[in-house]
Structures are given as C-alpha cells and as structure tokens.
Write a protein that holds these residues in place. Structure first.
Motif, PDB file in Angstrom:
ATOM      1  N   GLU A  27       0.834  -1.201   0.000  1.00 41.84           N
ATOM      2  CA  GLU A  27       0.000   0.000   0.000  1.00 41.84           C
ATOM      3  C   GLU A  27       0.880   1.266   0.000  1.00 41.84           C
ATOM      4  O   GLU A  27       0.649   2.212  -0.763  1.00 41.84           O
ATOM      5  N   THR A  28       1.907   1.255   0.849  1.00 44.99           N
ATOM      6  CA  THR A  28       2.824   2.399   0.935  1.00 44.99           C
ATOM      7  C   THR A  28       3.569   2.589  -0.382  1.00 44.99           C
ATOM      8  O   THR A  28       3.700   3.717  -0.878  1.00 44.99           O
ATOM      9  N   ASN A  88       2.562   1.654  -3.342  1.00 44.45           N
ATOM     10  CA  ASN A  88       1.589   2.153  -4.324  1.00 44.45           C
ATOM     11  C   ASN A  88       1.355   3.652  -4.139  1.00 44.45           C
ATOM     12  O   ASN A  88       1.294   4.401  -5.122  1.00 44.45           O
ATOM     13  N   LYS A  89       1.205   4.094  -2.873  1.00 41.12           N
ATOM     14  CA  LYS A  89       1.011   5.521  -2.596  1.00 41.12           C
ATOM     15  C   LYS A  89       2.223   6.325  -3.070  1.00 41.12           C
ATOM     16  O   LYS A  89       2.080   7.387  -3.700  1.00 41.12           O
ATOM     17  N   HIS A 131       4.317   5.440  -5.372  1.00 40.49           N
ATOM     18  CA  HIS A 131       4.341   5.392  -6.832  1.00 40.49           C
ATOM     19  C   HIS A 131       3.393   6.453  -7.414  1.00 40.49           C
ATOM     20  O   HIS A 131       3.765   7.195  -8.333  1.00 40.49           O
ATOM     21  N   LYS A 132       2.162   6.535  -6.855  1.00 42.55           N
ATOM     22  CA  LYS A 132       1.197   7.532  -7.334  1.00 42.55           C
ATOM     23  C   LYS A 132       1.715   8.949  -7.086  1.00 42.55           C
ATOM     24  O   LYS A 132       1.585   9.827  -7.935  1.00 42.55           O
ATOM     25  N   SER A 133       2.307   9.155  -5.924  1.00 39.70           N
ATOM     26  CA  SER A 133       2.846  10.471  -5.593  1.00 39.70           C
ATOM     27  C   SER A 133       3.964  10.848  -6.567  1.00 39.70           C
ATOM     28  O   SER A 133       4.022  11.987  -7.047  1.00 39.70           O
ATOM     29  N   GLU A 165       4.308   9.691  -9.642  1.00 42.63           N
ATOM     30  CA  GLU A 165       3.688   9.943 -10.943  1.00 42.63           C
ATOM     31  C   GLU A 165       3.093  11.352 -10.997  1.00 42.63           C
ATOM     32  O   GLU A 165       3.259  12.071 -11.985  1.00 42.63           O
ATOM     33  N   THR A 166       2.430  11.747  -9.920  1.00 42.50           N
ATOM     34  CA  THR A 166       1.836  13.090  -9.856  1.00 42.50           C
ATOM     35  C   THR A 166       2.936  14.153  -9.943  1.00 42.50           C
ATOM     36  O   THR A 166       2.831  15.118 -10.708  1.00 42.50           O
ATOM     37  N   SER A 167       3.993  13.961  -9.180  1.00 42.26           N
ATOM     38  CA  SER A 167       5.116  14.919  -9.208  1.00 42.26           C
ATOM     39  C   SER A 167       5.746  14.969 -10.594  1.00 42.26           C
ATOM     40  O   SER A 167       6.066  16.057 -11.100  1.00 42.26           O
ATOM     41  N   ASN A 186       4.312  14.304 -13.467  1.00 43.61           N
ATOM     42  CA  ASN A 186       3.392  14.998 -14.383  1.00 43.61           C
ATOM     43  C   ASN A 186       3.462  16.511 -14.176  1.00 43.61           C
ATOM     44  O   ASN A 186       3.496  17.271 -15.140  1.00 43.61           O
TER      45      ASN A 186
END
Length: 123
Positions: free
Chosen positions: A18-19, A21-22, A24-26, A28-30, A32
C-alpha cells in the motif's frame, strides 16, 4: 504463534505494498507536474526566442535606415559645402567686379576732368 506471526507478516506486506503504491502515485503526480512545468518553460523560451528574432530583425532594419540617413546627411553636408564654396566664390567675384567698376568710374571721371581741362586750354 506461527500463524500469528504469518498474519503479522501478511499485514506488514500489505501495508508495504500500500505504501509503495502511494509512493508510486505520488511520484507519478510529481513527474506529471514537473513535465507540465517543463512544457510551460519550453513554450516561454520559444516565445522569447521569437521575440528576440523579431527584435533582431527590427534592429537590422533600423541600422539600415540609420546608414541611409547618415549617407543622406553626408551628401547634404557635401552639397552644403559645395554651395558654401560657390557662394564664397561668388562673393569674391562680386567684390572684384565692384572694385573694377569703381576703378572704371574713377578713370572715367579722370578722363572727363582731363577732357574738360583740354577744352579750357583750347578756348
């Protein structure tokens, strides 16, 4: 106890996934946001390049105009100098003509005087 430990391990693994994945998403957002900033900066740089190119063209055009004006001014100075020389020459010529006219008038008056004196002697 072994089952308890396995449950705890599974919980820790789930939390880790879970951590991750979080994170990874963070990331990806950064990434972008960073790409958007780069695109904006690239567009700004391109816009500035076009502005600079336009200003360079304007500068070249103004330099050409300035060169033409300098040339015209130089020609005007030459013409003005020539006119000045001609006027000066005319003034000298006029002065000489005036002197010659005065001398001729004096000679004429002297000849009249001599003529009058001769006429008096002859009478």
């Amino acid at each position: 106890q072994l089952i308890e430990n396995e449950k705890k391990l599974i919980d820790v693994q789930s939390q880790t996934v879970e951590t991750v994945n979080k994170l990874h998403k963070s990331l990806e957002t950064s990434a972008n946001e960073f790409r958007q900033q780069l695109n904006y900066k690239d567009q700004t740089i391109e816009s500035l390049r076009r502005d600079i190119q336009h200003k360079n063209e304007e500068t070249k055009s103004l330099e050409i105009q300035l060169a033409k004006l300098k040339s015209e001014l130089s020609n005007e100075h030459s013409v003005t100098g020539l006119i000045s020389m001609l006027q000066s020459g005319n003034t000298i010529q006029n002065n000489q003509n005036q002197q010659m006219l005065q001398q001729q008038q004096q000679l004429y008056q002297q000849q009249r005087l001599l003529g009058n004196q001769n006429n008096m002697h002859q009478r």
